[in-house]
Write an enzyme that holds these catalytic residues in place. Structure first.
Site, PDB file in Angstrom:
ATOM      1  N   SER A   1      22.199  89.327  23.573  1.00 44.66           N
ATOM      2  CA  SER A   1      21.433  89.072  21.897  1.00 44.66           C
ATOM      3  C   SER A   1      20.316  89.531  22.156  1.00 44.66           C
ATOM      4  CB  SER A   1      21.562  87.730  21.838  1.00 44.66           C
ATOM      5  OG  SER A   1      20.829  87.243  20.541  1.00 44.66           O
TER       6      SER A   1
ATOM      7  N   TYR B   1      20.398  78.310  22.993  1.00 48.56           N
ATOM      8  CA  TYR B   1      21.245  79.669  22.852  1.00 48.56           C
ATOM      9  C   TYR B   1      20.240  80.883  23.342  1.00 48.56           C
ATOM     10  CZ  TYR B   1      23.168  83.831  20.462  1.00 48.56           C
ATOM     11  OH  TYR B   1      23.604  84.914  19.995  1.00 48.56           O
TER      12      TYR B   1
END
Length: 684
Positions: A561, A574
């Site tokens: 990400s 996350y």
């Protein structure tokens, strides 16, 4: 656009219907085996007069799925005129090119080598088939005698001759000399039947097949393959498949020394019984006989000469020894028969590997080819059983097998095959592939030729994606919780049994917990890391084991990400786990490079539409953080990028293909941003 095919002639329509019925039953013929034809009168658009035509299944088609465009339409007057220019059996190959000058109109399939058989025989309808029962008689040592005993004078024996123009002349002469006959047995090959109508031809073909089946059943001796070898009995199913999965990557390495191959595993009763019997080494060494068989299975299989309970390491070592011997023997076979005009040797690896008590591994340029090769060897086992039951199995001479395997016409057919897709023969396992980014990746990899293991926690989603991709010849679904070592191991075993191993793994499974630090619980932290950091580690570890065993290199791709490098607000769990994944890429690239395994990552951002994570609540939470409406979140992310473009799952899938499709062969340890340009996430 190509011109549409003209309306189908009634005789051609009836031919398709008959072909579908015959091809639907494997007792009648094998996949893509045999051909059917019909003759009739049609108007010649150039003259307005009538012309006699023949419609015949073209080269490479399958009877069970034959379509109008799979038929070749030829003028009978021109076909018969070829007899006047035929220069003899030494020159019969040139007649195949001459068939093109007999074609009627445009479109349709290329005429096959068997066209003469259909066109020269004086019958309105002809069926040439490869039933196991018929080939068993055709490959028996005293096949001519057995043909007479089985059929009387209604079916005539034709000695072995390679398919071609001369065989068509031979069969035509046999029919003319035997007006009472309804067909013939072709030595070492198959059967041909004829009739005045489509129904009569089909009935005659089925009469030959069923009569041969009954003859073999009634006359055959019990245990034609000999007694069971002590210690070679099949293992129980669970143990058998566990062992098959452990052996599969090593056997795939054997089959892929010359070029990568996709694999298929078959533990059907016929295979297990054959490999448990005393005569299986002798019979397997004789090889297959019918041209359709050995063109797909090679002249003989590689057979492991150990009982099924031998230690795995011992079995693997012995397989490697036998492989070296197999390659030497195949090269010697090529040298014995090749001449200056022979095509180059196509490879010396086996297409079929038999492991007693476990099953059969077969290989090919894609899953369907691998599966069909195994099915053809099951046909060969049935043929050997039938021949040994009433006589002794006596396939055609090795020199004749070579003439067909390295036939110039066969080589030309291979050269006409479409160029393989970039990921052909590669087996991909994608986690989280039931939706969103993973689903898009699975679709892209399959479209580029890969076999795909669709792994997802949601079994229904995984099954739906696998079905969309085309079913078991392209994709299989597995239910996987990536926090479970056992389920991950089971997924890779499924990949090994379905396709032979794994070459490409995409770590995509994940969840998103969007909370500020003080609201993030230890349970949140552990769950986030268990699924993405720990899960990716476990998947990559299992993938590396198989890839190293295969010796074919491989690709591991992490869907990380932008958050792996950008410190955004309120998602400590996350972003931290994405940073963990990003560093796993670097660590594994450094460790696995010596095995030819490349490890790379992709850093997406703002993938809202089609994303399973955003739909599960992450979108609402991120929208609240940024103070925008949830349905406007994709637009919001797009506007903060340099390109002002929204990122979709398909864009991430494109990046996966870019990394694995063959152009970036020297790239490992790389992270590719797929974020439409987020300057704060630029890699430094």
């Amino acid at each position: 656009m190509p011109s549409p095919l003209p309306p189908l002639h009634p005789e051609a329509a009836a031919l398709l219907t008959r072909s579908h019925r015959l091809g639907a039953d494997p007792r009648n013929t094998n996949y893509a085996g045999g051909n059917t034809s019909a003759k009739g009168t049609a108007a010649d658009p150039a003259t307005g007069g009538d012309v006699e035509l023949m419609w015949v299944k073209g080269s490479g088609g399958d009877l069970g799925t034959l379509r109008p465009e799979g038929l070749a339409a030829l003028r009978l007057d021109r076909l018969h005129a070829l007899k006047d220019v035929y220069r003899g059996v030494e020159h019969e190959d040139e007649m195949v090119a001459a068939f093109d000058y007999c074609l009627h109109g445009r479109g349709g399939a290329a005429p096959s080598i068997d066209t003469a058989m259909h066109g020269l025989v004086d019958a309105a309808h002809v069926d040439h088939l490869h039933p196991d029962s018929g080939i068993a008689i055709a490959c028996a040592a005293d096949g001519e005698k057995l043909t007479a005993e089985c059929f009387g004078d209604s079916v005539v024996w034709v000695p072995w001759r390679r398919p071609g123009f001369q065989l068509g002349l031979d069969i035509a002469a046999v029919k003319e000399a035997n007006p009472q006959a309804v067909g013939c047995v072709l030595g070492g090959h198959g059967i041909t039947a004829w009739g005045a109508t489509s129904a009569e031809c089909e009935a005659n073909a089925l009469h030959i097949i069923r009569t041969a089946e009954a003859f073999l059943a009634e006359r055959g001796r019990p245990e034609p393959f000999g007694p069971v070898l002590a210690g070679y009995e099949p293992l129980p199913e669970a143990e058998r498949r566990e062992r098959a999965a452990a052996l599969a990557p090593h056997i795939r390495a054997i089959a892929s020394q010359d070029r990568p191959q996709a694999g298929h595993f078959n533990d059907a009763d016929e295979v297990l019984d054959f490999t448990s019997r005393a005569e299986h080494p002798r019979l397997a060494a004789l090889g297959t006989s019918c041209p359709d068989h050995f063109l797909r299975t090679k002249v003989r299989p590689l057979v492991l000469d150990l009982p099924p309970d031998a230690e795995i390491d011992v079995a693997i070592a012995r397989l490697k020894e036998l492989h070296a011997e197999y390659r030497e023997e195949y090269a010697a076979y090529y040298r014995r028969h090749a001449d200056g005009d022979s095509p180059a040797m196509r490879g010396a690896d086996p297409a079929v590997v038999l492991v007693p008590g476990i099953g059969m591994f077969s290989f090919g340029k894609d899953k369907q080819t691998a599966r069909v090769a195994g099915e053809f060897y099951v046909n060969a086992i049935n043929v050997m059983r039938g021949a040994e039951a009433v006589s002794s199995y006596t396939p055609i001479e090795e020199s004749e097998k070579f003439r067909i395997e390295y036939w110039a016409l066969e080589e030309a057919k291979l050269q006409r095959m479409p160029k393989p897709k970039p990921l052909a023969t590669r087996v991909a396992l994608v986690t989280g592939a039931g939706s969103g980014i993973g689903k898009a990746i699975a679709h892209r990899l399959a479209a580029e030729g890969a076999c795909v293991i669709v792994a997802d926690l949601n079994a229904a989603n995984a099954e739906a994606v696998a079905a969309d991709l085309g079913g078991p010849d392209t994709a299989v679904a597995v239910t996987v919780d990536v926090t479970s070592e056992e389920q991950i191991a089971a997924a890779f075993k499924a990949a090994s049994l379905a396709f032979g191993g794994v070459d490409l793994v995409v770590n995509n499974a994940g969840i998103s917990i969007s909370k500020p630090l003080l609201e993030t619980t230890a349970k949140d932290w552990d769950l986030q890391h268990d699924i993405m950091a720990r899960g990716s580690f476990l998947v990559s570890r299992e993938a590396a084991r198989i890839m190293i065993a295969q010796g074919l290199g491989g690709d591991i791709v992490y869907i990380a990400s932008k958050n792996a490098v950008f410190a955004g607000p309120n998602n400590i769990a996350y972003s931290a786990t994405k940073a963990d994944q990003a560093h796993q890429v670097r660590l594994l690239a450094a460790e696995l490079g010596e095995h030819g395994i490349r490890v790379n990552g992709i850093n997406p951002d703002g993938v809202v539409r089609g994303s399973g994570i955003f739909a599960a609540g992450w979108g609402a939470k991120r929208a609240a953080v940024y103070g925008v409406e949830e349905e406007k979140l994709g637009e919001f992310y797009a506007q903060r990028t340099l390109l002002k473009r929204e990122v979709l799952p398909e864009h991430v899938a494109n990046a996966v293909f870019a990394l694995t499709g063959g152009d970036l062969t020297h790239t490992t340890g790389l992270h590719i941003p797929v974020d439409a340009g987020v300057a704060a996430a630029f890699l430094r």
